[in-house]
Design an enzyme around this catalytic site. Structure first.
Site, PDB file in Angstrom:
ATOM      1  N   HIS A  53       0.866  -1.182   0.000  1.00 12.51           N
ATOM      2  CA  HIS A  53       0.000   0.000   0.000  1.00 12.51           C
ATOM      3  C   HIS A  53       0.898   1.226   0.000  1.00 12.51           C
ATOM      4  O   HIS A  53       1.554   1.527   1.003  1.00 12.51           O
ATOM      5  CB  HIS A  53      -0.918   0.010   1.221  1.00 12.51           C
ATOM      6  CG  HIS A  53      -1.740   1.264   1.326  1.00 12.51           C
ATOM      7  ND1 HIS A  53      -2.580   1.677   0.319  1.00 12.51           N
ATOM      8  CD2 HIS A  53      -1.829   2.209   2.298  1.00 12.51           C
ATOM      9  CE1 HIS A  53      -3.160   2.815   0.678  1.00 12.51           C
ATOM     10  NE2 HIS A  53      -2.716   3.156   1.873  1.00 12.51           N
ATOM     11  N   ASP A  85       1.016   5.079  -0.284  1.00 17.09           N
ATOM     12  CA  ASP A  85       0.314   6.359  -0.251  1.00 17.09           C
ATOM     13  C   ASP A  85       0.958   7.358  -1.203  1.00 17.09           C
ATOM     14  O   ASP A  85       2.174   7.563  -1.165  1.00 17.09           O
ATOM     15  CB  ASP A  85       0.338   6.945   1.156  1.00 17.09           C
ATOM     16  CG  ASP A  85      -0.536   6.174   2.120  1.00 17.09           C
ATOM     17  OD1 ASP A  85      -1.744   6.079   1.854  1.00 17.09           O
ATOM     18  OD2 ASP A  85      -0.017   5.675   3.139  1.00 17.09           O
ATOM     19  N   ASP A 107      -7.649   1.510   2.405  1.00 19.81           N
ATOM     20  CA  ASP A 107      -7.243   2.443   3.461  1.00 19.81           C
ATOM     21  C   ASP A 107      -8.187   3.619   3.694  1.00 19.81           C
ATOM     22  O   ASP A 107      -8.140   4.217   4.769  1.00 19.81           O
ATOM     23  CB  ASP A 107      -5.832   2.980   3.165  1.00 19.81           C
ATOM     24  CG  ASP A 107      -5.183   3.615   4.386  1.00 19.81           C
ATOM     25  OD1 ASP A 107      -5.552   3.249   5.519  1.00 19.81           O
ATOM     26  OD2 ASP A 107      -4.312   4.481   4.216  1.00 19.81           O
ATOM     27  N   HIS A 151      -6.355   9.681  -0.597  1.00 13.45           N
ATOM     28  CA  HIS A 151      -7.058   9.678   0.692  1.00 13.45           C
ATOM     29  C   HIS A 151      -6.257  10.292   1.831  1.00 13.45           C
ATOM     30  O   HIS A 151      -6.760  10.349   2.963  1.00 13.45           O
ATOM     31  CB  HIS A 151      -7.509   8.252   1.049  1.00 13.45           C
ATOM     32  CG  HIS A 151      -6.395   7.254   1.147  1.00 13.45           C
ATOM     33  ND1 HIS A 151      -5.981   6.501   0.080  1.00 13.45           N
ATOM     34  CD2 HIS A 151      -5.614   6.885   2.189  1.00 13.45           C
ATOM     35  CE1 HIS A 151      -5.000   5.715   0.444  1.00 13.45           C
ATOM     36  NE2 HIS A 151      -4.751   5.922   1.728  1.00 13.45           N
TER      37      HIS A 151
END
Length: 964
Positions: free
Chosen positions: A48, A50, A172, A426
């Site tokens: 994951h 970001d 997430d 996000h």
């Protein structure tokens, strides 16, 4: 690639499938064999990454600033590809196209061919596929569609059908919006997986084995158009406890040499079998999924794969001893394919029709603060979206090749497109990043504006025949525009991005006291001058020039302004509390004792409601509450109590009244003020609020709200939009699909407001349209509160590691934020006729440009129910066109009907001739067009050139055009 099978939705739903079906693309043999009759455990290796959070996008990609967080995406992709090549059984999924695109551009031709082979063979699978994994609470649907388009187009162009994601993957984001699921379904995704949901909801779903469901994501689109299989992942997006083998983890590796003292194969296998059996108890089928990875993992992929290889081998060896567990490398698409193949009887999975807000991970830990966090960035993102749709995309199409390379230089829309796409992440527009990362997002948007302005100048020069310099007023929110402040004569271009004529008011900072304004036909335009009421440390304007403008559909109008009189400023406004202000549509009354609003009347419908409005703040928790140590922070809203602190019971006021506008200017404190405006021809009341710097000298963090208290009998119910589209009902202390134990009476009743919220009873509906994403709720019957600003002194311990305490060079004492709320009062049955088009006007805010003449980009206006969502250059001779029906099925007797549009006439730019076109089956695919043929006729369309839109339907087209 080949199509392995066609899986029909009616395997999951009662409704007939009609023409809708789900197609799973996979390479031949890309999904490993499962074992019927056994519990099949699908291991999904993933990372994951970001697109900005604790570090900037660049820092994350290159692996810089590891003193903040050890993370380097380029090394992750290098290592994963290397390890996939060493064992054809291995699998990996990747999500964030923004990072993959960067990495891909830096690879050799040989390496690119190698990666293409991995994708073709299904060993490397893309999921989600957007430029980022977007936030779901604070993003507008138009920006979400755009960022998905950028990422998916790159994957499609680069890898073809095998690169197309089949699964949406939002592991997430902090709560999940119904509109996101609707968009994914309409894009043709087969399923949607996420990791976070409310702790009470998860507990209930585990007990009832309802962690997989069908999400009916629209009440307007005919099922199963917006139906989407949705799965909740078992461990958020982390591996099971004890099975993390990344360099960032400290779980022991599998030590499989029996001659060594610390041999642990039996222990690891036994623990894994127990974990798998326990997980199977909370899911319905003999297939379960495990995410093997987490934040920025696989930088040294060998650690993961070596241990996963061993885990699969040793667990499966237990089958000879009677174990019924089979472990395999897998992907979300392969897992979902097996669920479909099971041919489960209907209805096997439960139906979900609401959304997943608000999200709490513990009793006092509601993630509802980020709905408002970083309000200035949220506004900048929203107007940048307007600038991209309005200025960049539409002007690029109208100007043709000249727009990109003309008399003002080389411009492009790509910089803004990518900046806006990153901003949907996000931890971007959500306001949950570190301060230096928020600054980086803003810098990227500013760079996009610069490139767009060159493009616009080139287009205006081409359309008008004038190469006069253009000046862009970018700081009108603080009443600064150097050209208008210093010039005695100038012209103003105002642009309307909507597909219908629109009128609005333009306010320009000036230093003269009398001006003449004429339109493009030489007609005199009524004007007013008023004293500027702003908090600012730059700019020299003492007055404000205000006049009404109109612009044609997707076009602009030019207004000429001439100074008539210099001299001193006008006399001060009247320092008294007005009894009322009104035009032919609305009447607004004020309490003469307090200077506050007291009622609002719709004169057309003869409605009146009591309406008082004021500003308050909640004392943010400092962690010293006896019931919980949780503090308010970037994510979490946790007031010390449900009691609000009123900023002032009275307002110092001034009034301004003229032929253009009536204003009541209110001062509540040195850091809170407001202007109540009623324009001459407006059916809405404008409230322009200014908040900040929020004082913290008392060592109290503050969450600032405005609250509307009315006589409407709302019965504990209010309504909010989902990402700017469909509206959902909210009820105090209630969740539609599970029994809520309410532990936070304020924060637990806050919801995201992306563009509007309203309360209503049988007679009256008060709607508030916002200019950015904010949080709000209806804590008391007949009231609606909206959080405007947050300044906090503590971190909420969710990873950011710093308090939300913003300042700037301009305001070192704390951030000052200005915004608008637009109020309308209507009977509920017709309220959408006002708030639907109004919300689109606010989102696609027409922008004043400097300086030409009247121009319309459309041959005719579109019907009122149809919104021109996208007009964008796709290729040199292809234009991407998106049309949407902007009303819900239940919205309006007048407008909630199918609407037909002729593509040869209405939405086509007047500078173009349509040669041929094709409808895209989803947002993500390019369509090859050849020959000069009309659109293939679709069922329900009257003719090959006419398309019909049903309520809430979005249709996407590629048009081959040439300039006239």
């Amino acid at each position: 690639c080949e199509i392995l099978e066609i899986i029909f939705v009616d395997q999951l739903l009662k409704e007939p499938v009609n023409e809708r079906h789900l197609i799973t693309f996979a390479s031949k043999g890309s999904c490993h064999a499962i074992k019927p009759g056994m519990l099949n455990v699908h291991l999904v290796p993933h990372t994951h990454d970001d697109v900005g959070w604790l570090k900037t996008v660049d820092q994350y990609f290159y692996g810089a600033r590891n003193d903040i967080q050890h993370a380097g995406v380029q090394y992750i992709l290098d290592s994963v590809v290397d390890q996939l090549l060493k064992n054809p059984d291995r699998r990996f999924i990747y999500v964030e196209t923004a990072f993959f695109y960067r990495w891909w551009k830096r690879q050799s031709g040989d390496m690119q061919d190698t990666v293409k082979q991995l994708v073709d063979e299904g060993r490397l699978e893309f999921v989600n596929g957007g430029w980022c994994m977007s936030d779901e609470a604070t993003t507008h649907y138009s920006a979400v569609v755009d960022q998905m388009t950028i990422g998916l187009r790159f994957l499609n162009d680069t890898f073809g059908p095998c690169g197309r994601p089949r699964v949406a993957w939002h592991i997430d984001p902090f709560g999940h919006a119904r509109e996101h699921a609707s968009v994914f379904a309409q894009m043709g995704y087969d399923g949607f997986f996420f990791g976070r949901l409310d702790y009470q909801d998860r507990s209930r779903r585990k007990a009832s084995r309802e962690q997989e469901m069908v999400w009916r994501a629209s009440e307007s689109l005919v099922p199963p158009v917006a139906d989407l299989f949705t799965g909740i992942l078992p461990n958020g997006y982390n591996p099971p406890e004890g099975f993390c083998w990344d360099q960032l983890c400290d779980d022991p590796p599998i030590r499989d040499d029996p001659d060594l003292e610390d041999y642990n194969v039996e222990d690891v296998v036994s623990k894994f079998l127990t974990v798998a059996q326990e997980q199977a108890k909370v899911y319905k089928t003999n297939h379960i999924i495990m995410t093997m990875g987490s934040d920025f993992q696989y930088e040294n992929a060998n650690l993961w794969y070596k241990n996963l290889d061993k885990l699969i081998r040793y667990v499966n060896q237990k089958q000879v001893n009677g174990s019924n567990i089979h472990v395999l490398y897998s992907t979300p698409s392969c897992y979902l394919q097996e669920l479909h193949r099971a041919n489960l009887s209907c209805p096997y999975f439960p139906m979900r029709i609401d959304d997943f807000f608000p999200y709490a991970d513990a009793a006092h830990d509601f993630w509802t603060g980020y709905f408002t966090s970083r309000p200035a960035l949220k506004r900048y993102e929203r107007i940048s979206n307007s600038y991209l749709q309005v200025i960049c995309n539409q002007m690029e199409v109208l100007g043709g090749p000249t727009s990109r390379n003309g008399s003002f230089g080389v411009g492009n829309s790509d910089t803004m497109k990518k900046a806006m796409a990153v901003a949907q992440h996000h931890d971007a527009v959500s306001g949950t990043e570190k301060q230096h990362v928020a600054d980086d997002y803003a810098r990227r948007l500013a760079n996009g504006w610069t490139q767009c302005q060159v493009l616009v100048s080139n287009t205006l020069a081409a359309l008008s025949g004038s190469s006069a310099p253009r000046v862009y007023c970018e700081h009108l929110n603080i009443s600064v525009c150097p050209l208008t402040e210093s010039s005695s004569k100038f012209s103003v271009n105002v642009y309307n991005p909507l597909a219908r004529p629109v009128g609005w008011s333009v306010r320009l900072p000036v230093n003269g006291t009398a001006y003449a304004v004429t339109d493009s036909s030489g007609n005199v335009v009524p004007v007013s001058q008023a004293t500027v009421v702003v908090r600012r440390d730059r700019g020299y304007a003492v007055n404000e020039l205000l006049f009404q403008v109109r612009a044609p559909p997707m076009g602009y109008s030019t207004y000429s302004v001439s100074l008539l009189q210099k001299g001193p400023p006008p006399a001060s406004p009247f320092p008294r509390a007005p009894k009322d202000i009104q035009n032919k549509f609305l009447k607004v009354t004020f309490d003469p004792e307090t200077g506050l609003l007291s009622s609002l009347s719709n004169l057309e419908t003869q409605q009146t409601v009591r309406l008082s409005q004021n500003f308050y703040w909640y004392n943010a928790s400092d962690g010293n509450n006896k019931d919980s140590k949780q503090m308010s922070g970037a994510y979490i809203f946790r007031p010390n109590s449900s009691t609000t602190f009123i900023i002032s019971k009275t307002a110092k006021i001034e009034t301004v009244q003229n032929s253009v506008v009536q204003e009541v200017r209110q001062w509540f404190s040195p850091w809170v003020s407001q202007v109540v405006r009623l324009y001459a021809d407006s059916r809405v009341l404008e409230l322009e609020w200014t908040v900040g710097p929020v004082p913290i000298g008392d060592n109290m963090g503050k969450e600032v709200i405005t609250r509307f208290d009315t006589s409407i009998n709302s019965s504990g119910i209010f309504y909010t939009d989902s990402n700017g589209r469909e509206v959902l009902q909210r009820r105090k202390d209630y969740r539609p699909t599970w029994t809520l134990t309410q532990t936070e009476p304020v924060a637990g009743n806050y919801y995201p407001i992306n563009s509007r919220a309203y309360i209503k009873d049988e007679k009256d509906q008060l709607t508030v349209v916002t200019d950015r994403s904010q949080g709000g709720g209806s804590i008391q019957d007949g009231s609606l509160e909206i959080m405007l600003h947050r300044r906090l002194l503590h971190d909420d311990v969710r990873g950011v590691g710093e308090p939300l305490n913003e300042a700037s060079d301009l305001y070192p004492e704390g951030l000052v934020v200005r915004g608008r709320l637009l109020l309308s009062l209507n009977p509920p049955a017709v309220a959408a006729n006002t708030h639907r088009p109004l919300a689109q006007e606010v989102v696609l805010d027409g922008r004043p440009l400097k300086p030409s003449f009247l121009f319309s980009g459309l041959q005719t206006a579109l019907p009122p129910a149809v919104h021109l969502l996208t007009v964008s250059q796709w290729d040199p001779d292809l234009v991407l066109l998106r049309l949407e029906h902007q009303y819900e099925a239940r919205d309006s007797k007048e407008h909630s009907q199918p609407v037909t549009v002729n593509l040869q006439v209405s939405p086509l730019p007047s500078t173009f001739i349509l040669l041929t076109g094709a409808e895209l089956p989803s947002y993500r695919c390019a369509v090859c067009l050849s020959g000069e043929k009309p659109l293939p006729k679709t069922k329900g369309d009257p003719s090959v050139w006419e398309v019909t839109l049903k309520p809430m339907e979005i249709r996407t087209f590629l048009l081959r055009v040439r300039l006239r």
